[in-house]
Design a protein around this motif. Structure first.
Motif, short mmCIF file in Angstrom:
data_model
loop_
_atom_site.label_atom_id
_atom_site.label_comp_id
_atom_site.label_asym_id
_atom_site.label_seq_id
_atom_site.Cartn_x
_atom_site.Cartn_y
_atom_site.Cartn_z
N TYR A 114 0.83 -1.21 0.00
CA TYR A 114 0.00 0.00 0.00
C TYR A 114 0.86 1.26 0.00
CZ TYR A 114 -4.29 2.57 0.96
OH TYR A 114 -5.37 3.41 0.85
N GLN A 115 1.82 1.33 0.95
CA GLN A 115 2.69 2.51 1.04
C GLN A 115 3.53 2.67 -0.22
OE1 GLN A 115 0.73 3.38 3.90
NE2 GLN A 115 2.22 4.93 3.40
N SER A 116 4.07 1.54 -0.71
CA SER A 116 4.94 1.62 -1.89
C SER A 116 4.16 2.12 -3.10
CB SER A 116 5.54 0.24 -2.20
OG SER A 116 6.20 -0.27 -1.07
N ALA A 117 2.93 1.66 -3.23
CA ALA A 117 2.12 2.08 -4.38
C ALA A 117 1.64 3.52 -4.24
CB ALA A 117 0.94 1.12 -4.55
N ASN A 125 -7.90 2.94 -4.74
CA ASN A 125 -8.80 1.88 -5.21
C ASN A 125 -8.09 0.91 -6.17
OD1 ASN A 125 -8.72 4.01 -7.02
ND2 ASN A 125 -10.73 3.60 -7.85
N ILE A 126 -7.08 1.39 -6.90
CA ILE A 126 -6.31 0.51 -7.79
C ILE A 126 -5.44 -0.43 -6.95
CG2 ILE A 126 -4.38 0.49 -9.45
CD1 ILE A 126 -6.88 1.10 -10.93
N ILE A 127 -4.85 0.11 -5.88
CA ILE A 127 -3.98 -0.73 -5.03
C ILE A 127 -4.82 -1.85 -4.39
CG2 ILE A 127 -2.33 -0.74 -3.12
CD1 ILE A 127 -2.16 2.35 -3.46
N ILE A 128 -6.01 -1.46 -3.94
CA ILE A 128 -6.87 -2.43 -3.26
C ILE A 128 -7.32 -3.51 -4.24
CG2 ILE A 128 -9.16 -2.66 -2.19
CD1 ILE A 128 -8.37 0.11 -0.80
N GLU A 129 -7.64 -3.08 -5.47
CA GLU A 129 -8.03 -4.05 -6.50
C GLU A 129 -6.86 -4.98 -6.83
OE1 GLU A 129 -10.50 -5.70 -9.59
OE2 GLU A 129 -10.84 -4.75 -7.65
N PHE A 130 -5.66 -4.41 -6.91
CA PHE A 130 -4.45 -5.21 -7.18
C PHE A 130 -4.28 -6.28 -6.10
CE2 PHE A 130 0.09 -6.08 -6.70
CZ PHE A 130 0.56 -6.17 -8.00
N ILE A 152 2.43 -2.84 -12.80
CA ILE A 152 0.99 -2.74 -13.03
C ILE A 152 0.70 -1.82 -14.22
CG2 ILE A 152 0.83 -0.91 -11.27
CD1 ILE A 152 -1.97 -1.88 -10.64
N ILE A 153 -0.27 -2.23 -15.05
CA ILE A 153 -0.76 -1.37 -16.13
C ILE A 153 -2.25 -1.16 -15.85
CG2 ILE A 153 -1.22 -1.14 -18.61
CD1 ILE A 153 1.10 -3.06 -19.13
N ASN A 169 -9.78 0.11 -15.40
CA ASN A 169 -9.43 -1.28 -15.11
C ASN A 169 -7.93 -1.49 -14.99
OD1 ASN A 169 -12.16 -2.29 -15.46
ND2 ASN A 169 -11.88 -1.73 -17.60
N ILE A 170 -7.57 -2.50 -14.23
CA ILE A 170 -6.20 -2.99 -14.25
C ILE A 170 -6.12 -3.91 -15.48
CG2 ILE A 170 -4.54 -4.52 -13.10
CD1 ILE A 170 -5.61 -3.50 -10.43
N ILE A 171 -5.15 -3.67 -16.34
CA ILE A 171 -5.03 -4.45 -17.57
C ILE A 171 -4.02 -5.58 -17.38
CG2 ILE A 171 -4.27 -4.31 -20.00
CD1 ILE A 171 -5.25 -1.33 -19.84
N PHE A 172 -2.97 -5.28 -16.61
CA PHE A 172 -1.92 -6.27 -16.38
C PHE A 172 -1.38 -6.06 -14.97
CE2 PHE A 172 2.69 -6.91 -16.12
CZ PHE A 172 2.80 -8.25 -16.46
#
Length: 368
Positions: A114-117, A125-130, A152-153, A169-172
């Motif tokens: 979380y911190q790194s991202a 919300n992208i980090i949580i989805e990841f 992450i893409i 969306n997260i693509i990759f």
């Protein structure tokens, strides 16, 4: 000033308008008006996962919906306004003037994912989805070591001023754990059916999650040999995840709540029966999730409670157990059947999509 309350909701698989509006405390009559208004509108008939719905409610006297917005796509949304005389809704379709940008980020994990991202300006919300994507195969407190990394893409939507208004969306995604890559590719294998698949076309979804908690927020204790004291204890029957009070706890699989009550030393606990073989137990919750009571059906990833330290507990943590055929087993050693495996034409189409994403990734890296 507190007259209005806003309700923001992101559609989950299996939702319909009834199930969504039933989560709001308004009269049956109000719910009926909402449902009739929505049904008249063709553009929003079919709900898609992650679609956004916003309602504004006037709490004075009898709570009433005064306006609501339903996202049609990242570029369009429908606004519904209440005519105060007729009590009916008028609607207008609004174009959101946003530009879609595909973003690539990579980083070493220094203290927590979380911190790194966050430090790379990746939206929460992208980090949580990841983290959710990897919640099936990675235990975020014990599997992550110093200098592990992620790539992450994902999509971002910018307004005319170039500010990030929302994310798509997260693509990759790739999580590199001790030099082993866990790559996931987003792929629509049937119309409107989307999942994330590894390089071999295997879905990341498994029957139960390894980390039934918002994994992004768990600070990693970088491998178990280094920090036996940093927030985790291993017991033969269960796994403890140290996490801040109030961190959402998720149902690690679809199932039926067979217990949601105070259970002595375990404090507030929930037990879910998933099928004939598996049950899971979650203990020491600060409180239960909305609608979580005996007999409730839950979906994988649904919030069933929040981390606390009720019962006999030395600090806020989730105690998680998996019961297999009546015996407690170590949840982290669970070898679970995975979800979908792409075959035939779907597999061929996936290979093409995968190559396109790999090329996209090379292009984005070369521009950095």
């Amino acid at each position: 000033e507190d007259r209005y309350t806003e309700f923001e909701y992101f559609v989950k698989a299996g939702d319909n308008y009834e199930s969504i509006i039933n989560q709001i405390k308004i009269s049956k009559k109000e719910k009926k008006i909402f449902l009739e208004t929505v049904k008249k509108n063709k553009e929003i008939k079919i709900l898609r996962p992650n679609q956004k719905i916003n309602l504004k409610i006037d709490k004075k006297d009898e709570p009433t919906i005064i306006e609501f917005i339903i996202e049609v796509s990242k570029k369009k949304e429908i606004h519904f306004f209440r005519d105060l005389k007729t009590k009916n809704f008028k609607s207008e379709l609004l174009e959101k003037n946003l530009k879609k940008v595909v973003t690539y980020k990579e980083s070493k994990i220094t203290n927590s994912l979380y911190q790194s991202a966050l430090s790379l300006n990746i939206k929460p919300n992208i980090i949580i989805e990841f983290a959710r994507l990897y919640g099936f195969q990675v235990d975020f407190q014990r599997d992550i070591w110093k200098n592990d990394s992620f790539q992450i893409i994902y999509e971002e939507f910018l307004n005319e001023e170039g500010e990030i208004i929302e994310t798509g969306n997260i693509i990759f995604a790739n999580l590199n754990l001790q030099n082993e890559d866990l790559k996931l590719y987003r792929y629509e294998y049937k119309k409107d059916k989307i999942d994330y698949f590894d390089e071999n076309g295997k879905s990341m979804r498994k029957t139960l999650m390894k980390t039934p908690i918002n994994g992004a927020r768990l600070s990693s204790s970088f491998g178990k040999r280094k920090h036996p004291i940093l927030g985790f204890t291993k017991m033969h029957t269960g796994t403890d995840f140290a996490a801040p009070t109030g961190t959402p706890i998720l149902a690690s699989g679809d199932g039926l709540v067979v217990r949601a009550q105070w259970c002595g030393g375990g404090g507030n606990c929930v037990k879910i029966k998933h099928n004939r073989v598996y049950q899971t137990v979650y203990a020491h919750m600060s409180k239960f999730g909305r609608g979580i009571k005996k007999g409730a059906k839950v979906k994988q990833g649904q919030i069933i409670g929040y981390v606390g330290s009720t019962g006999l507990s030395t600090g806020p943590h989730l105690h998680y157990e998996v019961i297999e055929n009546g015996k407690k087993i170590n949840s982290q050693k669970l070898k679970l059947p995975s979800g979908k495996i792409l075959k035939g034409d779907q597999r061929k189409a996936f290979e093409v999509r995968k190559i396109k994403i790999d090329v996209l990734k090379s292009n984005l890296i070369s521009k950095m």
